[in-house]
Design a protein around this motif. Structure first.
Motif, mmCIF file in Angstrom:
data_model
loop_
_atom_site.group_PDB
_atom_site.id
_atom_site.type_symbol
_atom_site.label_atom_id
_atom_site.label_comp_id
_atom_site.label_asym_id
_atom_site.label_seq_id
_atom_site.Cartn_x
_atom_site.Cartn_y
_atom_site.Cartn_z
ATOM 1 N N VAL A 45 22.991 41.340 -12.766
ATOM 2 C CA VAL A 45 22.310 42.064 -11.683
ATOM 3 C C VAL A 45 22.145 41.163 -10.462
ATOM 4 O O VAL A 45 22.402 41.580 -9.326
ATOM 5 N N LYS A 46 21.759 39.912 -10.693
ATOM 6 C CA LYS A 46 21.570 38.974 -9.592
ATOM 7 C C LYS A 46 22.895 38.624 -8.924
ATOM 8 O O LYS A 46 23.003 38.618 -7.686
ATOM 9 N N GLU A 47 23.914 38.340 -9.740
ATOM 10 C CA GLU A 47 25.225 37.949 -9.205
ATOM 11 C C GLU A 47 25.844 39.045 -8.342
ATOM 12 O O GLU A 47 26.406 38.771 -7.274
ATOM 13 N N LYS A 48 25.723 40.288 -8.782
ATOM 14 C CA LYS A 48 26.352 41.404 -8.078
ATOM 15 C C LYS A 48 25.454 42.031 -7.021
ATOM 16 O O LYS A 48 25.901 42.913 -6.278
ATOM 17 N N GLY A 49 24.214 41.586 -6.947
ATOM 18 C CA GLY A 49 23.293 42.138 -5.957
ATOM 19 C C GLY A 49 22.988 43.615 -6.186
ATOM 20 O O GLY A 49 22.847 44.373 -5.223
ATOM 21 N N LEU A 50 22.853 43.993 -7.438
ATOM 22 C CA LEU A 50 22.587 45.391 -7.761
ATOM 23 C C LEU A 50 21.134 45.733 -7.437
ATOM 24 O O LEU A 50 20.218 45.021 -7.847
ATOM 25 N N THR A 51 20.933 46.801 -6.724
ATOM 26 C CA THR A 51 19.592 47.115 -6.228
ATOM 27 C C THR A 51 18.884 48.207 -7.023
ATOM 28 O O THR A 51 17.670 48.354 -6.924
ATOM 29 N N LYS A 52 19.636 48.978 -7.804
ATOM 30 C CA LYS A 52 19.028 50.080 -8.550
ATOM 31 C C LYS A 52 19.212 49.926 -10.058
ATOM 32 O O LYS A 52 19.089 50.896 -10.807
ATOM 33 N N THR A 53 19.516 48.690 -10.479
ATOM 34 C CA THR A 53 19.743 48.414 -11.902
ATOM 35 C C THR A 53 18.640 47.518 -12.442
ATOM 36 O O THR A 53 18.342 46.475 -11.857
ATOM 37 N N ILE A 54 18.062 47.922 -13.557
ATOM 38 C CA ILE A 54 17.002 47.167 -14.227
ATOM 39 C C ILE A 54 17.594 46.543 -15.481
ATOM 40 O O ILE A 54 18.220 47.222 -16.290
ATOM 41 N N ALA A 55 17.415 45.232 -15.622
ATOM 42 C CA ALA A 55 18.064 44.476 -16.691
ATOM 43 C C ALA A 55 17.117 44.237 -17.864
ATOM 44 O O ALA A 55 15.943 43.907 -17.668
ATOM 45 N N TYR A 56 17.663 44.368 -19.064
ATOM 46 C CA TYR A 56 16.931 44.061 -20.293
ATOM 47 C C TYR A 56 17.801 43.167 -21.175
ATOM 48 O O TYR A 56 18.948 43.512 -21.472
ATOM 49 N N SER A 57 17.245 42.046 -21.608
ATOM 50 C CA SER A 57 17.904 41.214 -22.621
ATOM 51 C C SER A 57 17.419 41.674 -23.987
ATOM 52 O O SER A 57 16.388 41.221 -24.483
#
Length: 201
Positions: A45-57
Motif C-alpha cells: 500500500v505504501k509503495e504504490k501510494g494506494l489511497t483507498k486500500t486498507i492493509a491487514y497482515s
C-alpha cells in the motif's frame, strides 16, 4: 458492473498475481481491504501510494483463526460487497512427482482447502443475511488439466498436490454457488493459465 461505492476484500493481494488486481480495485472501489502476510500488505500500500486500500497482515489460511479474522474485519469495515480469494500455500512447491511424500501431500490439502472453505462460508453467510454479495475463488488450469512433463522441462512448479487442491477449489465453488445462489450471493472461480514470472520492457 461498476464497483463505485463498493467494498471489496482481496487475500494474497500483494503477491505476483494479486498485486495488479489490488491496484485496479483501489481505483475502482470505495474501499479495498487487502490481506497478506508478514507486513507485505502494508508495504505494498505504501509503495504504490494506494489511497483507498486498507492493509491487514493476517494469515487467512489458518483454519483456527480465519473465522475470527472475518468477524473482526466485518465489524471494522462492514460485510464486503465482494471478495477475491487468492491466498494459497503448498507444502510441495518445487518438488518433483517422485519426491512428494504422503505427509507433504496431506499438509498441502490441510493448508489449501479447510481454511478456504471456512473463510468463504463465513463471508457467504454474512452476505446471505445482508441480501447480496459476490465471492471469487482462485483455482488454476492445473485443477482442470495436468502439466505435461514431456512438453515442459519440469512439473515441479505445479506438483500433483497443487493440482488436486485447485480441483478441490473448483468443486467447492460449484457446491457453494448452488448453496447460496438462491440468496442472491454469487460464488465463482477463476482458473488462470500460465503467466510469466518475470516482467519485460
Amino acid at each position: 458492473h461498476s464497483l463505485e461505492g463498493k467494498t471489496i476484500w482481496i487475500t494474497g493481494g500483494a503477491g505476483y498475481l494479486g498485486s495488479p488486481i489490488t491496484e485496479a480495485l483501489d481505483k475502482l472501489c470505495a474501499k479495498t481491504v487487502l490481506f497478506d502476510l508478514n507486513g507485505r500488505a502494508e508495504a505494498f500500500v505504501k509503495e504504490k501510494g494506494l489511497t483507498k486500500t486498507i492493509a491487514y497482515s493476517e494469515n487467512v489460511l489458518d483454519v483456527d483463526k480465519v473465522e475470527g479474522i472475518v468477524d473482526r474485519v466485518c465489524q471494522e469495515h462492514g460485510v464486503p460487497d465482494g471478495v477475491a480469494h487468492l491466498a494459497y500455500a503448498s507444502a510441495s512447491s518445487g518438488k518433483k512427482f517422485e519426491e512428494i511424500t504422503g505427509e507433504s501431500f496431506t499438509k498441502t490439502m490441510a493448508m489449501a482447502l479447510p481454511a478456504t472453505f471456512v473463510f468463504a462460508r463465513a463471508l457467504a453467510d454474512r452476505m446471505k443475511a445482508r441480501g447480496h454479495g459476490s465471492i471469487v475463488l482462485y483455482a488454476s488450469m492445473y485443477g482442470v488439466v495436468s502439466p505435461d512433463v514431456w512438453m515442459y522441462k519440469s512439473e515441479a512448479a505445479n506438483p500433483i498436490d497443487y493440482g488436486v487442491s485447485k480441483a478441490g477449489v473448483i468443486q467447492m465453488t460449484k457446491y457453494m454457488a448452488v448453496q447460496y445462489g438462491h440468496s442472491n450471493v454469487r460464488v465463482n472461480c477463476v482458473t488462470p493459465g500460465a503467466f510469466p514470472q518475470t516482467q519485460h520492457d
